[in-house]
Design a protein around this motif. Structure first.
Motif, PDB file in Angstrom:
ATOM      1  N   PHE A  75       0.848  -1.186   0.000  1.00  0.00           N
ATOM      2  CA  PHE A  75       0.000   0.000   0.000  1.00  0.00           C
ATOM      3  C   PHE A  75       0.890   1.245   0.000  1.00  0.00           C
ATOM      4  N   GLY A  76       0.411   2.302  -0.659  1.00  0.00           N
ATOM      5  CA  GLY A  76       1.189   3.525  -0.743  1.00  0.00           C
ATOM      6  C   GLY A  76       1.572   4.093   0.607  1.00  0.00           C
ATOM      7  N   VAL A  77       0.662   4.036   1.565  1.00  0.00           N
ATOM      8  CA  VAL A  77       0.915   4.646   2.873  1.00  0.00           C
ATOM      9  C   VAL A  77       2.106   4.009   3.577  1.00  0.00           C
ATOM     10  N   PHE A  78       2.356   2.717   3.327  1.00  0.00           N
ATOM     11  CA  PHE A  78       3.471   2.053   3.983  1.00  0.00           C
ATOM     12  C   PHE A  78       4.806   2.439   3.345  1.00  0.00           C
ATOM     13  N   LEU A  79       4.787   2.745   2.068  1.00  0.00           N
ATOM     14  CA  LEU A  79       6.017   3.200   1.412  1.00  0.00           C
ATOM     15  C   LEU A  79       6.377   4.623   1.847  1.00  0.00           C
ATOM     16  N   THR A  80       5.405   5.511   1.806  1.00  0.00           N
ATOM     17  CA  THR A  80       5.695   6.923   2.039  1.00  0.00           C
ATOM     18  C   THR A  80       5.816   7.286   3.510  1.00  0.00           C
ATOM     19  N   ASN A  81       5.522   6.352   4.407  1.00  0.00           N
ATOM     20  CA  ASN A  81       5.629   6.636   5.834  1.00  0.00           C
ATOM     21  C   ASN A  81       6.556   5.654   6.541  1.00  0.00           C
ATOM     22  N   LYS A 114      -8.352   6.053   8.018  1.00  0.00           N
ATOM     23  CA  LYS A 114      -7.250   7.006   7.882  1.00  0.00           C
ATOM     24  C   LYS A 114      -5.869   6.380   8.092  1.00  0.00           C
ATOM     25  N   THR A 115      -5.795   5.229   8.747  1.00  0.00           N
ATOM     26  CA  THR A 115      -4.496   4.592   8.942  1.00  0.00           C
ATOM     27  C   THR A 115      -3.918   4.063   7.635  1.00  0.00           C
ATOM     28  N   HIS A 116      -4.789   3.708   6.684  1.00  0.00           N
ATOM     29  CA  HIS A 116      -4.335   3.093   5.440  1.00  0.00           C
ATOM     30  C   HIS A 116      -4.516   3.993   4.217  1.00  0.00           C
ATOM     31  N   GLN A 117      -5.200   5.114   4.376  1.00  0.00           N
ATOM     32  CA  GLN A 117      -5.408   6.024   3.256  1.00  0.00           C
ATOM     33  C   GLN A 117      -4.235   7.000   3.176  1.00  0.00           C
ATOM     34  N   ASP A 118      -3.630   7.080   2.008  1.00  0.00           N
ATOM     35  CA  ASP A 118      -2.471   7.960   1.837  1.00  0.00           C
ATOM     36  C   ASP A 118      -2.877   9.158   0.995  1.00  0.00           C
ATOM     37  N   ILE A 119      -3.196  10.244   1.654  1.00  0.00           N
ATOM     38  CA  ILE A 119      -3.651  11.443   0.945  1.00  0.00           C
ATOM     39  C   ILE A 119      -2.578  12.527   0.910  1.00  0.00           C
ATOM     40  N   GLU A 120      -1.342  12.163   1.309  1.00  0.00           N
ATOM     41  CA  GLU A 120      -0.254  13.145   1.264  1.00  0.00           C
ATOM     42  C   GLU A 120       0.981  12.599   0.542  1.00  0.00           C
ATOM     43  N   ASP A 121       0.812  11.486  -0.171  1.00  0.00           N
ATOM     44  CA  ASP A 121       1.958  10.816  -0.793  1.00  0.00           C
ATOM     45  C   ASP A 121       2.626  11.634  -1.890  1.00  0.00           C
ATOM     46  N   LEU A 122       1.825  12.332  -2.696  1.00  0.00           N
ATOM     47  CA  LEU A 122       2.418  13.099  -3.795  1.00  0.00           C
ATOM     48  C   LEU A 122       3.297  14.226  -3.272  1.00  0.00           C
TER      49      LEU A 122
END
Length: 307
Positions: A75-81, A114-122
């Motif tokens: 998931f994107g959120v795990f990469l960017t965080n 919200k734990t898994h949604q990545d809305i700040e990755d870009l």
């Protein structure tokens, strides 16, 4: 319609057969990201790392140094965080050809919350030196972006969505880095979007047309590197530009347009539509898109209010 994650898995499985350098490292989410397609069709090109995202990036770096072309599946959120330090030190600073595949990006995994949604990755990845940042609009562009990234000699972050959207391109579409796509012509307002939000913005433009507003729709699949001249040419003559993104309003598509306008002293009014500076929540996808003003109907309403 086919989901981007499914197209990604199928394309990567095919590429892994023809190129032995292709290897997929998964963070225990293969059935969700569809990396399991590679595991089933070409097991020797698949490595299950488990829930260890930092190790995922570290292993990818090591494999890249001995000639492999690693693709990361999570998931994107795990990469960017979770894995951000490893991406910064091992991938971005060394420029190795690691493909960071951010599945379940944005709001389209609503039940996870919200734990898994990545809305700040870009915003995070766009600020990373040496990083190419891509967000395909539909299944056809997802396939083309995956094929293009396979031959790119550098780090890439690709935003893939969980759910299918109405296609905006044809099956023979070919990706070109930095290309700007005008999906609809119009003279009253220019709507700029990226990723799967482009499909919803195109629907919003049709709703606006029914209300007497002639909207142009521009899609930017490449958020970095940005080719200013191409973007400015697409926006030339627009009375007002409105960016629409499934991302926080801070640092994403709207931010890069504002930076570009400042660099070139562009006086065209710019408005940014996205998620406000707050965390998202757990709910069905359609509910969240509507609540945060990103459904076609809400985008049309917000644009009419601006005009």
């Amino acid at each position: 319609m086919t989901a981007q994650r499914s197209v990604w898995g199928e394309t990567l499985a095919r590429l892994s057969v023809t190129d032995e350098r292709v290897i997929v490292l998964d963070g225990d989410l293969a059935t969700s990201t569809k990396a399991d397609t590679v595991a089933k069709q070409n097991p020797k090109a698949f490595v299950q790392v488990g829930i260890a995202e930092q190790n995922l990036v570290g292993m990818a770096f090591g494999l890249a140094t001995i000639g492999y072309r690693p693709w990361l599946s999570t998931f994107g959120v795990f990469l960017t965080n979770r894995a951000l330090d490893q991406i910064r030190m091992l991938v971005s600073q060394t420029k190795v050809p690691v493909r960071l595949c951010a599945a379940y990006s944005g709001l389209l995994n609503g039940s996870s919350g919200k734990t898994h949604q990545d809305i700040e990755d870009l915003a995070i990845m766009r600020a990373m030196p040496n990083m190419t940042v891509l967000a395909p609009a539909d299944e056809h562009e997802a396939r083309a972006v995956t094929e293009w990234a396979a031959g790119f000699d550098g780090p890439v972050y690709i935003r893939y969505a969980r759910d299918a959207v109405a296609p905006v391109f044809d099956a023979d579409y070919e990706f070109e880095l930095g290309a700007v796509h005008t999906l609809r012509r119009g003279g009253d307002v220019t709507l700029v979007s990226t990723g799967v939000q482009a499909s919803r913005v195109l629907e919003a433009a049709e709703l606006l047309a029914a209300a007497g507003v002639d909207a142009q729709v521009v899609h930017l699949p490449t958020l970095k590197p940005l080719e200013d001249a191409r973007v400015l040419a697409a926006l030339e003559g627009a009375p007002i530009v409105v960016s629409v993104e499934e991302h926080t309003e801070i640092g994403g598509l709207g931010g890069l347009l504002a930076e570009m306008f400042a660099r070139h002293d562009v006086s065209t009014p710019l408005r940014v539509l996205g998620l406000a500076d707050a965390w998202s929540e757990s709910a069905p996808n359609d509910f969240l898109l509507d609540k945060y003003g990103l459904s076609p109907e809400r985008v049309a309403e917000r644009v009419r209010a601006l005009l």
